[in-house]
Design a protein around this motif. Structure first.
Motif, PDB file in Angstrom:
ATOM      1  N   PHE A  58      46.369   9.159  26.669  1.00 12.36           N
ATOM      2  CA  PHE A  58      45.606   8.373  28.009  1.00 12.36           C
ATOM      3  C   PHE A  58      46.620   7.243  27.889  1.00 12.36           C
ATOM      4  CE2 PHE A  58      42.272  10.733  26.194  1.00 12.36           C
ATOM      5  CZ  PHE A  58      41.759  11.345  27.562  1.00 12.36           C
ATOM      6  N   ILE A  59      47.008   6.876  29.200  1.00  9.41           N
ATOM      7  CA  ILE A  59      47.481   5.552  29.745  1.00  9.41           C
ATOM      8  C   ILE A  59      46.575   4.891  30.554  1.00  9.41           C
ATOM      9  CG2 ILE A  59      49.540   4.743  31.235  1.00  9.41           C
ATOM     10  CD1 ILE A  59      51.051   7.001  30.292  1.00  9.41           C
ATOM     11  N   VAL A  60      46.292   3.705  30.191  1.00 14.28           N
ATOM     12  CA  VAL A  60      45.534   2.716  31.142  1.00 14.28           C
ATOM     13  C   VAL A  60      46.488   1.703  31.656  1.00 14.28           C
ATOM     14  CG1 VAL A  60      43.598   2.998  29.544  1.00 14.28           C
ATOM     15  CG2 VAL A  60      44.972   1.003  29.009  1.00 14.28           C
ATOM     16  N   GLY A  61      46.013   1.428  32.980  1.00 18.63           N
ATOM     17  CA  GLY A  61      46.583   0.282  33.523  1.00 18.63           C
ATOM     18  C   GLY A  61      48.036   0.775  34.360  1.00 18.63           C
ATOM     19  N   PHE A  62      48.009   2.227  34.798  1.00 15.98           N
ATOM     20  CA  PHE A  62      49.019   2.559  35.399  1.00 15.98           C
ATOM     21  C   PHE A  62      49.008   1.601  36.887  1.00 15.98           C
ATOM     22  CE2 PHE A  62      51.240   5.590  38.283  1.00 15.98           C
ATOM     23  CZ  PHE A  62      52.410   5.732  37.488  1.00 15.98           C
ATOM     24  N   PRO A  63      50.167   1.489  37.529  1.00 13.45           N
ATOM     25  CA  PRO A  63      50.197   0.685  38.789  1.00 13.45           C
ATOM     26  C   PRO A  63      48.989   1.447  39.878  1.00 13.45           C
ATOM     27  CG  PRO A  63      52.442   1.056  38.037  1.00 13.45           C
ATOM     28  CD  PRO A  63      51.446   1.864  36.993  1.00 13.45           C
ATOM     29  N   GLY A  64      48.326   0.301  40.239  1.00  5.67           N
ATOM     30  CA  GLY A  64      47.427   0.678  41.331  1.00  5.67           C
ATOM     31  C   GLY A  64      45.831   1.161  40.553  1.00  5.67           C
ATOM     32  N   GLU A  65      45.888   1.304  39.290  1.00  5.77           N
ATOM     33  CA  GLU A  65      44.470   1.789  38.846  1.00  5.77           C
ATOM     34  C   GLU A  65      43.518   0.700  38.929  1.00  5.77           C
ATOM     35  OE1 GLU A  65      43.754   3.653  34.528  1.00  5.77           O
ATOM     36  OE2 GLU A  65      43.524   1.556  34.406  1.00  5.77           O
TER      37      GLU A  65
ATOM     38  N   PRO B 184      56.125  -0.216  31.865  1.00  9.75           N
ATOM     39  CA  PRO B 184      57.013   0.526  32.775  1.00  9.75           C
ATOM     40  C   PRO B 184      58.208   0.466  32.039  1.00  9.75           C
ATOM     41  CG  PRO B 184      56.695  -2.053  33.322  1.00  9.75           C
ATOM     42  CD  PRO B 184      55.688  -1.332  32.240  1.00  9.75           C
ATOM     43  N   ARG B 185      59.043   1.513  32.351  1.00  5.63           N
ATOM     44  CA  ARG B 185      60.457   2.061  31.758  1.00  5.63           C
ATOM     45  C   ARG B 185      61.416   1.922  32.927  1.00  5.63           C
ATOM     46  NH1 ARG B 185      60.584  -0.151  28.512  1.00  5.63           N
ATOM     47  NH2 ARG B 185      62.016   1.112  27.204  1.00  5.63           N
ATOM     48  N   PRO B 186      62.513   1.245  32.817  1.00  4.51           N
ATOM     49  CA  PRO B 186      63.698   1.269  33.685  1.00  4.51           C
ATOM     50  C   PRO B 186      64.171   2.288  34.091  1.00  4.51           C
ATOM     51  CG  PRO B 186      64.012  -0.377  32.040  1.00  4.51           C
ATOM     52  CD  PRO B 186      62.904   0.309  31.530  1.00  4.51           C
ATOM     53  N   GLY B 187      64.185   2.562  35.323  1.00  4.40           N
ATOM     54  CA  GLY B 187      64.871   3.908  35.838  1.00  4.40           C
ATOM     55  C   GLY B 187      63.613   4.837  36.237  1.00  4.40           C
ATOM     56  N   THR B 188      62.455   4.707  35.901  1.00  9.13           N
ATOM     57  CA  THR B 188      61.479   5.616  36.208  1.00  9.13           C
ATOM     58  C   THR B 188      60.722   5.311  37.513  1.00  9.13           C
ATOM     59  OG1 THR B 188      59.556   4.213  34.859  1.00  9.13           O
ATOM     60  CG2 THR B 188      60.864   6.278  33.944  1.00  9.13           C
ATOM     61  N   PRO B 189      60.276   5.936  38.196  1.00 12.47           N
ATOM     62  CA  PRO B 189      59.383   5.632  39.734  1.00 12.47           C
ATOM     63  C   PRO B 189      58.353   4.772  39.292  1.00 12.47           C
ATOM     64  CG  PRO B 189      59.720   8.154  39.594  1.00 12.47           C
ATOM     65  CD  PRO B 189      60.259   7.621  38.175  1.00 12.47           C
ATOM     66  N   GLY B 190      57.758   5.026  38.357  1.00 15.19           N
ATOM     67  CA  GLY B 190      56.500   3.855  38.027  1.00 15.19           C
ATOM     68  C   GLY B 190      56.879   2.438  38.153  1.00 15.19           C
ATOM     69  N   ALA B 191      57.927   2.190  37.452  1.00 17.68           N
ATOM     70  CA  ALA B 191      58.417   0.859  37.447  1.00 17.68           C
ATOM     71  C   ALA B 191      58.676   0.269  38.763  1.00 17.68           C
ATOM     72  CB  ALA B 191      59.855   0.934  36.614  1.00 17.68           C
TER      73      ALA B 191
END
Length: 469
Positions: A336-343, A370-377
């Motif tokens: 599980f990932i908590v706190g993804f952008p917009g959550e 956030p990892r550099p180069g990924t859309p989530g960042a």
């Protein structure tokens, strides 16, 4: 791709090996960060270096070569590497004063992602080598000893597994009765939070014959349990002897035919690749342990879409229902990932509700990093660290209660346990339950490698206590 753990641990060797009594041989220390696949990769890098004349050591102060096999899933994992490089740099400087050389190498996913930037930030590093090219280590080291600094991160055209030397049977026997075996690498899913497609490349499956041969060597050396590894392991596919396409389910049936190999597991899976044949393997194959790590990451459809998971919470729950119908005693694990952008709080509550419905035996949970180069960042509406901390604590409290309840549900039951190693206390041995918990038994209950029937008498924080039936 999902990750089972990000805790770092050193892997040198259980004992110095493959050099007899030669105390002049150069020694290598490998420290591993990240997932089980990195553990496997570290062992194979060690195999390649031992074949090149090195001796593996578990004492970094004795090493002539230090390799850090790195993880890039989260920012802290990468920063740990640079912190460790600072300590090794000081050791290298002290060695230089004494006239003794120390080489430093960085391997793995941080190496692949950052390449020459590592040498810029840490000039003491002599070589950087990616996860697809570590079979070239002996050649790279020869160039390093000639005075070059090497960055080797181009994806290899050749199959690295074909070029890696096979450890001797005696060496395999020293490693224990459980083993990892990589069958698949890379990922094509492109979840927006994940760097793996960029550091490990696209999905590649090892050939059937190559996997079977390695599993047979492990069994001949006394390995009783093998865990098949892949960034997306249930996407594995290969071609059998008659040209038919094989999936992971069929591969598991073939591996179960190997004499001495009593237990099989696999990790890590994606819900979209759980096909009927694989579910049938859970139903029909006693050697396949009743424990499945099947990450979902969130219970909110809105967040799942933003993550590019390409399934809904309902899809996931329906899949769990099918799997449990096939194997009633199966225990589920997840990520599980908590706190993804917009959550939002509503999104997070949907995750808690999914956890309640599934009722996990164990799980791994993390704050979004956030990892550099990924859309989530690059997304908007990043969640504050304070909110992420608070949500993670709530989620982990729920998951811990479920884990404890699962352990308590086993008290009084008789289960099969694979004895793995001596216990920390005199008079004890440690086994492994079908659901991966450590099981503490009396030293006289059986020998290492035996699978014995025990009755669970009580639970510990992360383990079970049992008596011989």
């Amino acid at each position: 791709m999902e990750l089972n753990t990000i805790e770092s641990h050193g892997i040198g060797a259980a004992a110095e090996h493959s050099a007899g009594t030669d105390r002049t041989a150069k020694k290598v220390f490998v420290k591993t960060y990240g997932c089980q696949m990195n553990v496997y990769d570290s062992q194979r890098m060690t195999d390649a270096l031992v074949a090149d004349g090195y001796v593996a050591t578990d004492a970094v102060e004795d090493a002539d070569l230090v390799l850090l096999n790195t993880c890039h899933i989260r920012e802290k994992a990468a920063e740990k590497v640079y912190s460790e490089l600072g300590r090794i740099r000081d050791m290298k400087a002290e060695r230089a004063v004494a006239g003794r050389e120390l080489l430093i190498g960085v391997a793995g996913c941080v190496a692949q992602a950052e390449g020459a930037e590592i040498i810029r930030r840490a000039p003491a590093v002599d070589l950087v080598i990616g996860p697809q090219t570590y079979h070239r280590l002996p050649d790279v080291l020869a160039r390093v000893r000639g005075g070059e600094k090497i960055v080797e991160t181009e994806y290899a055209v050749e199959d690295k597994f074909e070029h890696l030397p096979q450890p001797k049977r005696a060496e395999l026997a020293r490693r224990g009765v459980t083993a990892f075996l990589t069958v698949q690498e890379g990922c094509d899913k492109f979840c927006t939070f994940c760097v793996v497609p960029y550091t490990r490349g696209s999905e590649v499956s090892r050939p059937v014959a190559q996997i079977v041969a390695e599993a047979e060597r492990l069994a001949e050396a006394g390995v009783r349990e093998v865990t098949l590894l892949g960034q997306n392991v249930n996407a594995w596919h290969g071609v059998g002897k008659n040209g038919e396409e094989w999936g992971l389910g069929r591969l598991l049936f073939r591996l179960a035919e190997i004499p001495g190999l009593a237990r099989l597991r696999y990790t890590t899976s994606h819900p979209r690749d759980m096909d009927d044949e694989l579910i049938a393997a859970h139903r029909d194959l006693p050697a396949l342990m009743p424990y499945l790590h099947l990450p979902v990451q969130s219970g909110s459809d809105r967040i799942l879409k933003a993550m590019n998971r390409r399934h809904t919470a309902r899809d996931y729950l329906a899949l769990i229902e099918r799997i449990r119908a096939a194997r009633t005693d199966i225990a589920m694990s997840g990520d599980f990932i908590v706190g993804f952008p917009g959550e939002t709080e509503e999104d997070f509550e949907a995750t808690l509700q999914l956890v309640r419905e599934v009722n996990y035996a164990s799980a791994f949970s993390f704050k979004y990093s956030p990892r550099p180069g990924t859309p989530g960042a690059e997304m908007d509406a990043h969640v504050s660290e304070a909110v992420k901390d608070e949500r993670l604590q709530r989620l982990q409290a729920l998951l811990l209660r479920q884990q404890q309840d699962f352990g308590l549900s086993l008290v009084g039951k008789t289960i099969g346990t694979l004895i793995e190693k001596p216990g920390r206390q005199a008079g004890q041995k440690v086994g492994r339950s079908p659901w991966l918990q450590p099981v503490i038994v009396d030293d006289k209950a059986g020998g290492i490698g035996d699978i014995i029937e025990v009755r669970i008498t009580r639970t510990g924080y992360n383990s079970l206590f049992a008596e011989l039936v």
